[in-house]
Write an enzyme that holds these catalytic residues in place. Structure first.
Site, short mmCIF file in Angstrom:
data_model
loop_
_atom_site.label_atom_id
_atom_site.label_comp_id
_atom_site.label_asym_id
_atom_site.label_seq_id
_atom_site.Cartn_x
_atom_site.Cartn_y
_atom_site.Cartn_z
N ASN A 1 1.03 2.29 15.08
CA ASN A 1 0.16 1.32 14.40
C ASN A 1 0.36 1.28 12.89
OD1 ASN A 1 -1.06 3.81 14.05
ND2 ASN A 1 -3.14 3.05 14.29
N GLU B 1 -11.07 5.99 24.15
CA GLU B 1 -10.63 5.14 23.03
C GLU B 1 -9.82 3.97 23.60
OE1 GLU B 1 -7.56 7.10 20.76
OE2 GLU B 1 -8.27 6.21 18.90
N GLY C 1 -6.69 11.43 25.89
CA GLY C 1 -6.57 11.24 24.44
C GLY C 1 -6.03 12.50 23.81
N ARG D 1 -6.59 0.78 15.49
CA ARG D 1 -6.63 1.69 14.33
C ARG D 1 -7.41 2.92 14.76
NH1 ARG D 1 -10.28 -0.79 11.25
NH2 ARG D 1 -9.87 0.54 9.46
N CYS D 2 -6.95 4.09 14.31
CA CYS D 2 -7.70 5.28 14.71
C CYS D 2 -9.10 5.21 14.14
CB CYS D 2 -6.99 6.54 14.25
SG CYS D 2 -6.86 6.69 12.48
N THR D 3 -9.26 4.48 13.02
CA THR D 3 -10.56 4.37 12.38
C THR D 3 -11.33 3.13 12.83
OG1 THR D 3 -9.41 3.32 10.57
CG2 THR D 3 -9.99 5.63 10.26
N ASP E 1 10.26 16.84 22.12
CA ASP E 1 10.06 18.29 22.27
C ASP E 1 11.17 19.07 21.58
OD1 ASP E 1 7.80 17.84 23.65
OD2 ASP E 1 8.55 18.47 25.62
N GLU F 1 -2.93 14.31 13.25
CA GLU F 1 -3.84 13.19 12.99
C GLU F 1 -3.99 12.46 14.32
OE1 GLU F 1 -1.45 11.32 9.99
OE2 GLU F 1 -1.18 13.28 9.07
N ARG G 1 0.84 -1.20 0.00
CA ARG G 1 0.00 0.00 0.00
C ARG G 1 0.87 1.26 0.00
NH1 ARG G 1 -4.38 1.33 4.81
NH2 ARG G 1 -4.94 3.43 4.18
N THR H 1 -0.41 14.26 23.62
CA THR H 1 0.87 14.63 23.01
C THR H 1 0.64 15.55 21.83
OG1 THR H 1 1.56 12.39 23.57
CG2 THR H 1 3.06 13.67 22.22
N GLY H 2 -0.32 15.19 20.99
CA GLY H 2 -0.60 16.00 19.80
C GLY H 2 -1.04 17.40 20.18
N1 LIG Z 1 -6.12 10.50 13.16
C1 LIG Z 1 -5.23 9.71 12.59
O1 LIG Z 1 -4.98 9.77 11.40
C2 LIG Z 1 -4.48 8.72 13.43
C3 LIG Z 1 -4.59 8.71 14.79
N2 LIG Z 1 -3.93 7.76 15.54
C4 LIG Z 1 -4.11 7.80 16.96
O2 LIG Z 1 -2.85 7.56 17.59
C5 LIG Z 1 -3.00 6.90 18.81
C6 LIG Z 1 -2.07 5.72 18.90
O3 LIG Z 1 -0.77 6.06 18.62
P1 LIG Z 1 0.43 6.08 19.72
O4 LIG Z 1 1.64 5.70 18.96
O5 LIG Z 1 0.05 5.33 20.90
O6 LIG Z 1 0.50 7.58 20.15
P2 LIG Z 1 1.66 8.33 20.91
O7 LIG Z 1 1.07 9.65 21.09
O8 LIG Z 1 2.09 7.57 22.09
O9 LIG Z 1 2.93 8.38 19.94
C7 LIG Z 1 2.88 8.87 18.65
C8 LIG Z 1 4.21 9.38 18.20
O10 LIG Z 1 4.59 10.52 18.96
C9 LIG Z 1 5.90 10.36 19.44
N3 LIG Z 1 6.04 11.17 20.64
C10 LIG Z 1 5.82 10.85 21.94
N4 LIG Z 1 6.06 11.92 22.72
C11 LIG Z 1 6.42 12.94 21.92
C12 LIG Z 1 6.79 14.30 22.12
N5 LIG Z 1 6.82 14.85 23.32
N6 LIG Z 1 7.10 15.04 21.04
C13 LIG Z 1 7.08 14.53 19.81
N7 LIG Z 1 6.75 13.25 19.55
C14 LIG Z 1 6.41 12.47 20.59
C15 LIG Z 1 6.01 8.88 19.65
O11 LIG Z 1 7.36 8.47 19.75
P3 LIG Z 1 7.75 7.28 20.75
O12 LIG Z 1 7.14 6.06 20.19
O13 LIG Z 1 9.24 7.27 20.71
O14 LIG Z 1 7.21 7.63 22.11
C16 LIG Z 1 5.34 8.40 18.37
O15 LIG Z 1 6.20 8.51 17.28
C17 LIG Z 1 -4.47 6.55 18.87
O16 LIG Z 1 -5.12 7.48 19.71
C18 LIG Z 1 -4.96 6.70 17.44
O17 LIG Z 1 -6.33 6.97 17.34
C19 LIG Z 1 -3.14 6.84 14.97
C20 LIG Z 1 -3.00 6.80 13.60
C21 LIG Z 1 -3.65 7.75 12.74
O1 LIG Z 2 -4.29 5.51 12.20
C1 LIG Z 2 -4.94 4.66 11.75
O2 LIG Z 2 -5.26 3.75 12.44
C2 LIG Z 2 -5.12 4.73 10.30
O3 LIG Z 2 -4.99 6.02 9.82
C3 LIG Z 2 -6.36 4.06 9.87
O4 LIG Z 2 -6.14 3.61 8.61
P1 LIG Z 2 -7.06 2.44 8.03
O5 LIG Z 2 -8.47 2.91 8.13
O6 LIG Z 2 -6.60 2.28 6.64
O7 LIG Z 2 -6.81 1.26 8.89
#
Ligand SMILES: NC(=O)C1=CN([C@@H]2O[C@H](COP(=O)(O)OP(=O)(O)OC[C@H]3O[C@@H](n4cnc5c(N)ncnc54)[C@H](OP(=O)(O)O)[C@@H]3O)[C@@H](O)[C@H]2O)C=CC1
Ligand SMILES: O=C(O)[C@H](O)COP(=O)(O)O
Length: 550
Positions: A215, A445, A299, A351-353, A276, A318, A162, A302-303
């Site tokens: 993920n 979530e 939830g 998956r976020c979705t 950071d 995202e 993909r 971090t973002g």
């Molecule tokens: N809306 C969308 O398109 C998507 C949303 N998501 C959402 O993401 C979440 C799951 O992902 P998850 O990986 O657990 O999320 P995290 O927020 O734990 O981590 C995401 C990324 O951020 C990095 N990170 C952590 N702390 C910091 C910081 N202070 N500054 C900059 N970067 C940092 C992590 O690095 P490290 O691993 O080294 O900590 C990782 O690369 C779910 O809530 C899901 O819904 C996921 C995919 C797509």
């Molecule tokens: O973050 C996610 O989980 C993805 O953006 C979702 O992608 P998908 O719908 O293709 O699984």
């Protein structure tokens, strides 16, 4: 004997299984045998101590920190890989190199940028097996999903192929979108004659910092890298720690394609330590961040924190979701059940979705629950190597968080459709019926294989529940009445509403965006390219108005 036949005979020797199980196990054996993480063309990315290097200035390097970060396999809960813990000084150097490379890259013809992206796409696809192997070991992605394209109703999941297709599509869209500008004539605005011609075009932003989540460490990195590069930017990647090794292999495919030194780099290390510094780095001109830290209780922590700390630069966030599926009385319940099981439990709900709450009319709820339970009973639970449907969740803390939501629902009276079962990070799929608004799982979530069902009495109640959520990523409406579906879809505050299907991001050229705490900006190939450019205008001022005489 050919390898496939050997694999088959070994398989038959060890287990009397159904055709489906045999197929799954056979695929797993093939993946295992062809896996080559850190070897072959990837030998250079790992050092003599088996620590994966980081990528800077076109080279694979060891960090001066002398420190490493270990990546724990979610299945074995043992260290699987180690990566470099990069220093701030190394980040500074990467930014300098990215700046210099970007200046040159912006002068590289569009067709050449596209050509290199096509090449990277090809190399990525050729090397799908070692990358898939990393996805299996680092993030417990079932082998079938990691290596090849699987299209379910609403859930598309094949990381590597993909991602290659995404790159090629980006290259093609890029040459079209960026090859065009606009000509504006001054006399359309009141009080002006035609004496000014405005030529506007899209120019790069500079350095794009991409931070994908665990993920989709490859696909959600490539979805940022491709658009950034075609638009003339340089790109610095900070992969998720779990998923780093798959990402490093993917970056090596760009290296092999021959992109200029410094244009792409990959800094590894814990987000909590280096994150950071990177997001607040003055050299960064754009941040594309993905994920939320779902087990941080609110939830999006971090973002949201990054969006507050980042400077005056374009951001694309995202973040998390609580995607709701609304099921009306007239819905095709077999279709709904299929979508709920695939949408709710594929990749164990990570998956976020993923479907994260079902809002169903009371009158059809019993029948629905029965159909879903019957399908859930067929889900296989086990390791990603065995291609099971449900595999261990990413970490112990994630499993604990999910368990916390389940226990809260239990205390407050939810009905358990299956017995709650957990072994290490492996959580058996669970449907929770009669969930009510006072339970955490109604709003939070889980990012795991646990799905709440809320019984509703009116469409109004369903819309109210959706709009009371902090999230607004996707949602679904199941009904045969298209007029109702459109009205409900319009009323829900979410980035996308699917009609008669579970939420999904793909196909990757569709716009994908979250409202409220689910994000800023819109993904999708075209939107991503546009997001990573800015408009520059040249205005030609004529000494006197000039009109075409025909
Ligand atoms: N809306 C969308 O398109 C998507 C949303 N998501 C959402 O993401 C979440 C799951 O992902 P998850 O990986 O657990 O999320 P995290 O927020 O734990 O981590 C995401 C990324 O951020 C990095 N990170 C952590 N702390 C910091 C910081 N202070 N500054 C900059 N970067 C940092 C992590 O690095 P490290 O691993 O080294 O900590 C990782 O690369 C779910 O809530 C899901 O819904 C996921 C995919 C797509
Ligand atoms: O973050 C996610 O989980 C993805 O953006 C979702 O992608 P998908 O719908 O293709 O699984």
């Amino acid at each position: 004997m050919p390898r496939l036949l050997v694999a088959r005979s070994e398989l038959l020797r060890t287990s009397p299984v159904s055709v489906e199980e045999e197929k799954r196990a056979l695929e797993a054996v093939v993946v295992k045998e062809s896996a080559m993480a850190g070897s072959g063309v990837f030998t250079h990315i790992v050092d003599e101590n088996q620590v994966f290097k980081y990528y800077a200035e076109g080279e694979w390097k060891k960090s001066a920190s002398g420190k490493t970060v270990s990546i724990v396999n979610p299945t074995t809960r043992k260290t699987q890989y180690n990566v470099q813990a990069c220093t701030q000084e190394e980040v500074n150097k990467v930014m300098e190199a990215a700046k210099a490379a970007q200046r040159q890259w912006a002068r590289t013809p569009l067709w050449k940028r596209a050509e290199l992206l096509h090449k990277a796409a090809e190399i990525l696809k050729e090397n799908k097996d070692p990358i898939a192997e990393c996805l299996v070991k680092e993030i417990a992605k079932p082998a079938k999903d990691a290596v090849t394209e699987i299209i379910y109703v609403g859930a598309v999941d094949f990381k590597v192929v993909r991602s290659g297709d995404l790159l090629s599509y980006t290259a093609e869209e890029g040459v079209r979108i960026l090859g065009e500008g606009k000509l504006l004539l001054s006399d359309s605005f009141p009080g002006n004659e035609r004496n000014k011609y405005c030529l506007s075009s899209k120019i790069p932003l500079g350095i794009v910092l991409a931070i994908p989540p665990f993920n989709y460490p490859v696909n959600l990195a490539v979805s940022k890298i491709g658009p950034a590069l075609i638009a003339g930017n340089s790109l610095v990647l900070k992969p998720p720690t779990q998923g780093s090794v798959a990402a490093l292999h993917m970056v090596h495919c760009f290296h092999l394609a021959g992109f200029p030194k410094g244009l792409i780099s990959c800094i590894t290390g814990k987000g909590s330590e280096i994150g950071d510094f990177m997001t607040m780095h003055p050299g960064v001109n754009c941040i594309r961040y993905c994920a939320a830290g779902h087990y941080s209780f609110t939830g999006g922590d971090t973002g949201i924190a990054i969006s507050k700390k980042a400077g005056m630069i374009p951001l694309q966030m995202e973040l998390g979701g609580k995607d709701a599926c609304i099921v009306l009385e007239d819905a095709d319940l077999d279709l709904v059940a299929t979508n709920i099981v695939q949408g709710g439990y594929s990749y164990s709900g990570q998956r976020c979705t993923a479907v994260k709450v079902v809002l169903i009319m009371e009158s059809v709820a019993d029948e629905f629950v029965e159909k879903v339970n019957a399908k859930m009973a067929k889900l296989s639970v086990g390791t990603p190597e065995e291609n099971c449907d449900i595999t261990p969740v990413i970490s112990e803390s994630s499993a604990n968080f999910i368990e916390g939501l389940v226990m809260d629902a239990k205390e407050k009276g939810a009905t358990f459709c299956q017995e709650y079962k957990r072994e290490g990070n492996l959580i058996w799929p669970l449907l929770l019926d009669h969930v009510r608004a006072n339970m955490r799982i109604a709003w939070e979530e889980p990012f795991g294989p646990v799905l709440p069902v809320i019984r509703i009495r009116s469409v109004k109640e369903a819309i109210h529940h959706c709009n009371a959520s902090n999230f607004g990523l996707q949602g679904s409406v199941f009904t045969k009445d298209i007029n109702k579906a459109i009205t409900i879809g319009d009323a829900i505050e979410s980035g996308t509403i699917q009609i008669n299907s579970a939420p999904a991001r793909g196909p990757d050229h569709f716009p994908f965006q979250g409202l409220k705490d689910s994000g800023i900006g819109s993904q999708g190939i075209v939107n991503s390219i546009n997001m990573m450019t800015k408009i520059k205008s040249l205005v030609i001022n004529l000494p006197s108005p000039s009109y075409t005489m025909g």
